[in-house]
Every structure is written in structure tokens, then in C-alpha cells.
Design a protein around this motif. Structure first.
Motif, PDB file in Angstrom:
ATOM      1  N   TYR A 118      50.795  40.324  43.758  1.00  0.00           N
ATOM      2  CA  TYR A 118      52.237  40.110  43.981  1.00  0.00           C
ATOM      3  C   TYR A 118      52.753  38.991  43.070  1.00  0.00           C
ATOM      4  CZ  TYR A 118      56.617  39.145  46.459  1.00  0.00           C
ATOM      5  OH  TYR A 118      57.944  38.937  46.772  1.00  0.00           O
ATOM      6  N   LEU A 119      51.932  37.961  42.898  1.00  0.00           N
ATOM      7  CA  LEU A 119      52.314  36.835  42.046  1.00  0.00           C
ATOM      8  C   LEU A 119      52.454  37.286  40.593  1.00  0.00           C
ATOM      9  CD1 LEU A 119      52.826  33.785  41.709  1.00  0.00           C
ATOM     10  CD2 LEU A 119      50.345  33.469  41.475  1.00  0.00           C
ATOM     11  N   LEU A 120      51.571  38.175  40.162  1.00  0.00           N
ATOM     12  CA  LEU A 120      51.652  38.664  38.784  1.00  0.00           C
ATOM     13  C   LEU A 120      52.965  39.405  38.554  1.00  0.00           C
ATOM     14  CD1 LEU A 120      50.384  39.077  36.006  1.00  0.00           C
ATOM     15  CD2 LEU A 120      49.229  41.127  36.933  1.00  0.00           C
ATOM     16  N   ASN A 121      53.353  40.220  39.535  1.00  0.00           N
ATOM     17  CA  ASN A 121      54.630  40.938  39.409  1.00  0.00           C
ATOM     18  C   ASN A 121      55.813  39.948  39.301  1.00  0.00           C
ATOM     19  OD1 ASN A 121      53.413  43.477  39.501  1.00  0.00           O
ATOM     20  ND2 ASN A 121      53.467  43.554  41.746  1.00  0.00           N
ATOM     21  N   LEU A 122      55.744  38.890  40.108  1.00  0.00           N
ATOM     22  CA  LEU A 122      56.822  37.879  40.045  1.00  0.00           C
ATOM     23  C   LEU A 122      56.849  37.184  38.685  1.00  0.00           C
ATOM     24  CD1 LEU A 122      56.513  36.242  43.597  1.00  0.00           C
ATOM     25  CD2 LEU A 122      58.356  37.718  42.769  1.00  0.00           C
ATOM     26  N   TYR A 123      55.668  36.853  38.151  1.00  0.00           N
ATOM     27  CA  TYR A 123      55.599  36.199  36.840  1.00  0.00           C
ATOM     28  C   TYR A 123      56.193  37.089  35.754  1.00  0.00           C
ATOM     29  CZ  TYR A 123      52.774  32.136  38.211  1.00  0.00           C
ATOM     30  OH  TYR A 123      52.342  30.956  38.752  1.00  0.00           O
ATOM     31  N   ILE A 124      55.909  38.406  35.892  1.00  0.00           N
ATOM     32  CA  ILE A 124      56.447  39.340  34.897  1.00  0.00           C
ATOM     33  C   ILE A 124      57.972  39.387  34.997  1.00  0.00           C
ATOM     34  CG2 ILE A 124      56.539  41.768  34.215  1.00  0.00           C
ATOM     35  CD1 ILE A 124      53.569  41.960  35.098  1.00  0.00           C
ATOM     36  N   GLU A 125      58.491  39.452  36.246  1.00  0.00           N
ATOM     37  CA  GLU A 125      59.943  39.489  36.441  1.00  0.00           C
ATOM     38  C   GLU A 125      60.612  38.193  35.934  1.00  0.00           C
ATOM     39  OE1 GLU A 125      61.128  40.329  40.394  1.00  0.00           O
ATOM     40  OE2 GLU A 125      59.825  42.105  40.590  1.00  0.00           O
ATOM     41  N   LEU A 126      59.945  37.089  36.174  1.00  0.00           N
ATOM     42  CA  LEU A 126      60.505  35.787  35.767  1.00  0.00           C
ATOM     43  C   LEU A 126      60.232  35.470  34.299  1.00  0.00           C
ATOM     44  CD1 LEU A 126      59.491  33.726  38.932  1.00  0.00           C
ATOM     45  CD2 LEU A 126      61.813  34.404  38.277  1.00  0.00           C
ATOM     46  N   ASN A 127      59.494  36.381  33.651  1.00  0.00           N
ATOM     47  CA  ASN A 127      59.187  36.186  32.228  1.00  0.00           C
ATOM     48  C   ASN A 127      58.435  34.882  31.998  1.00  0.00           C
ATOM     49  OD1 ASN A 127      59.134  37.000  29.550  1.00  0.00           O
ATOM     50  ND2 ASN A 127      61.106  36.006  29.062  1.00  0.00           N
ATOM     51  N   TYR A 128      57.438  34.636  32.849  1.00  0.00           N
ATOM     52  CA  TYR A 128      56.626  33.435  32.718  1.00  0.00           C
ATOM     53  C   TYR A 128      55.810  33.485  31.432  1.00  0.00           C
ATOM     54  CZ  TYR A 128      57.257  30.783  37.045  1.00  0.00           C
ATOM     55  OH  TYR A 128      57.757  29.994  38.039  1.00  0.00           O
ATOM     56  N   ASP A 129      55.259  32.369  31.111  1.00  0.00           N
ATOM     57  CA  ASP A 129      54.444  32.230  29.906  1.00  0.00           C
ATOM     58  C   ASP A 129      53.262  33.214  29.964  1.00  0.00           C
ATOM     59  OD1 ASP A 129      53.464  31.033  27.521  1.00  0.00           O
ATOM     60  OD2 ASP A 129      52.070  29.857  28.723  1.00  0.00           O
ATOM     61  N   PRO A 130      52.976  33.929  28.896  1.00  0.00           N
ATOM     62  CA  PRO A 130      51.865  34.898  28.880  1.00  0.00           C
ATOM     63  C   PRO A 130      50.528  34.283  29.267  1.00  0.00           C
ATOM     64  CG  PRO A 130      53.254  35.206  26.958  1.00  0.00           C
ATOM     65  CD  PRO A 130      53.739  33.971  27.637  1.00  0.00           C
ATOM     66  N   ILE A 131      50.333  33.026  28.937  1.00  0.00           N
ATOM     67  CA  ILE A 131      49.059  32.375  29.280  1.00  0.00           C
ATOM     68  C   ILE A 131      48.899  32.309  30.789  1.00  0.00           C
ATOM     69  CG2 ILE A 131      47.774  30.210  29.144  1.00  0.00           C
ATOM     70  CD1 ILE A 131      49.039  29.745  26.413  1.00  0.00           C
ATOM     71  N   GLN A 132      50.018  31.955  31.489  1.00  0.00           N
ATOM     72  CA  GLN A 132      49.952  31.882  32.949  1.00  0.00           C
ATOM     73  C   GLN A 132      49.725  33.278  33.546  1.00  0.00           C
ATOM     74  OE1 GLN A 132      52.668  29.269  35.088  1.00  0.00           O
ATOM     75  NE2 GLN A 132      53.538  28.597  33.098  1.00  0.00           N
TER      76      GLN A 132
END
Length: 283
Positions: free
Chosen positions: A251-265
Motif C-alpha cells: 500500500y505504501l508503494l502505491n502511495l509513493y507512486i501517486e505522490l511521485n516520491y523519489d525513485p530511490i525511496q
């Protein structure tokens, strides 16, 4: 032998000497009032002739007569005398005028002195020291004319005392003025500070915060959810609940993708997902 008439100069000089002889005779016999007319006539003639030396000596002699200092005829004729300047000469003639008008010269000087001292004291009491010193200075002139040396010293000391008082007063006024200026600046600074506080308070009252941006609010909320979910995933992993941790990380990965987090994270979260799957498989 041819007879030569006397010149006008010789005639006037002889008349002046005649008047002077009569004047001296009267003065030496305590008939001063009567002698003054003849002294005046003699002086007038010597002045017309331009005999400055004789005129000055006659004025000196007249002063001795008026002050009662005559002793004898030899004293008047041969006593050494000092040449007078115009000021001194006018003063002696003033003595003569005062004497003839029936008012004693000393009495007149005393009267002027008392008036001057009264004015000086009035200004001194009012702390107008400069004017007071001016009048005391005039009083010194009268005292010197009278020959009152002890009183001269007293007035000189008074002038010195007034100068000291004037200095103390001026220093006090200077300090008071400086303190007043300082207090004025402090008041101005205080009022300026209070004004700024009031204006700031008024600005705060008038401030209307902008309406929140829905998209920005939604984004902030997702960030908060992501951080909270990350913590819960880590807690589940520590507790050995790998399946729950796996769900949280996914679920966290999906949120990171939506928020356009840093690719490293995002890559780190993917690694965590792989680790959780391995642990579930081999558990």
C-alpha cells in the motif's frame, strides 16, 4: 623808545592771571563759593588762549579747592600735578557744577552708588546675574571716585560670587535640559513602539486566511497516510507479522507512486516487499 600796545594774547593772559590771583586769595581765606567765579573766568581765558598746560594745572588746583586739600599759596603754585585726560577733566568740572548747584559731589556719588547697588541686588535676587554684575561694575566706578577701597574689595568679591552662582545655575539648567531631552526621546520611543503594536494588532484582526486548496489538502493527507503506513509496516515487520507488513508495504508503494516520491525511496519499499514475500514463503 616806541610804545607797543599789548597783543590780544598778552591781554587775555594777564586777565586770566588776575582772575586766578583773586580766586586763590578767596579760596585760601575759606571763601570757596566766591572763588569759583574767578576760577571759571581764568579757566575760560586759558582755554581760549589754548594754554593746555596752564588749564590742566588750574583744573588740578580747582579739584584741591573743592575737596578742601589746599594748604597755602605755595602748595597751589608749586605742588606737582598730573596731566588730566578728557574724562578726568570732565569729572572735575562736574564736581564744580555740583558744588555750585548746592549739592555736594560726595553726596551725589553716594546717591548714585546706592541706586546702582539697589539695582544690582534686585537683579541678583532674580538670578539675572549678568545684569547684576553689570550694575556692580558701575558701582565700582563710583566707589573708586569716592576712594572707598574696603567697599571696592567687598563688591569685587560679590561679583566673583555672582559669577560662581551663574556657573552653577547654568550647569543646573544644562543638566535639566539634557534630562528633559532624554525623557522626551524615551517617551517618543515608547509611543512609537505602542503604535507599532497597535497597528500590528489591527492587521492581525483584519487578516483573513486564504481558503485551503482542496488538491493541496488531499496531497498533505496522502503524505500523512504514507508516513503513518510506513511506521505501521515497520512495526508489523518487527513483530514478525510479515503478511501484515507485506500489505502495508504494498500500500505504501502505491502511495509513493501517486505522490511521485523519489525513485530511490520507491526502490527501497520494493525491496521490503520482496523480503516480506521470502519470509512468508520460508516461514
Amino acid at each position: 623808545m616806541d610804545f607797543k600796545p599789548e597783543s590780544d594774547v598778552a591781554v587775555k593772559e594777564r586777565k586770566a592771571d588776575d582772575f586766578l590771583e583773586v580766586a586763590r586769595s578767596l579760596a585760601l581765606n575759606n571763601r570757596v563759593d566766591e572763588s569759583l567765579y574767578y576760577y571759571r573766568e581764568s579757566m575760560r581765558l586759558f582755554e581760549e588762549l589754548g594754554f593746555k598746560h596752564r588749564l590742566n594745572r588750574l583744573i588740578w588746583e580747582l579739584e584741591k579747592v573743592l575737596t578742601g586739600e589746599i594748604k597755602n599759596l605755595n602748595y597751589l603754585q608749586y605742588e606737582a600735578f598730573q596731566e588730566y585726560d578728557n574724562v578726568r577733566r570732565d569729572l572735575i568740572l562736574e564736581k564744580l557744577h555740583d558744588y555750585e548747584s548746592g549739592k555736594n559731589w560726595v553726596e551725589k556719588r553716594e546717591e548714585l552708588l546706592n541706586k546702582t547697588l539697589s539695582e544690582a541686588k534686585k537683579y541678583a535676587d532674580a538670578e539675572k546675574y549678568s545684569k547684576a554684575k553689570l550694575f556692580y561694575g558701575r558701582a565700582l566706578k563710583f566707589l573708586r571716585d569716592l576712594g572707598w577701597h574696603k567697599e571696592i574689595e567687598t563688591i569685587q568679591n560679590e561679583i566673583k560670587l555672582l559669577s560662581e552662582k551663574e556657573y552653577v545655575r547654568d550647569e543646573r539648567l544644562r543638566i535639566e535640559q539634557e534630562l528633559a531631552e532624554q525623557k522626551k526621546k524615551e517617551r517618543e520611543k515608547y509611543f512609537e513602539t505602542e503604535k507599532q503594536k497597535f497597528e500590528e494588532a489591527e492587521r492581525q484582526k483584519a487578516y483573513i486566511p486564504p481558503e485551503p486548496d482542496p488538491q493541496e489538502e488531499a496531497l498533505k493527507k496522502k503524505v500523512q497516510i504514507a508516513e503513518m503506513n510506513k511506521k505501521k509496516a515497520e512495526d508489523a515487520e518487527k513483530a514478525g507479522n510479515y503478511r501484515l507488513a507485506l500489505n502495508r508495504y504494498e500500500y505504501l508503494l502505491n502511495l509513493y507512486i501517486e505522490l511521485n516520491y523519489d525513485p530511490i525511496q520507491r526502490e527501497r519499499i520494493k525491496q521490503k516487499i520482496g523480503e516480506m514475500k521470502d519470509k512468508i514463503m520460508f516461514k
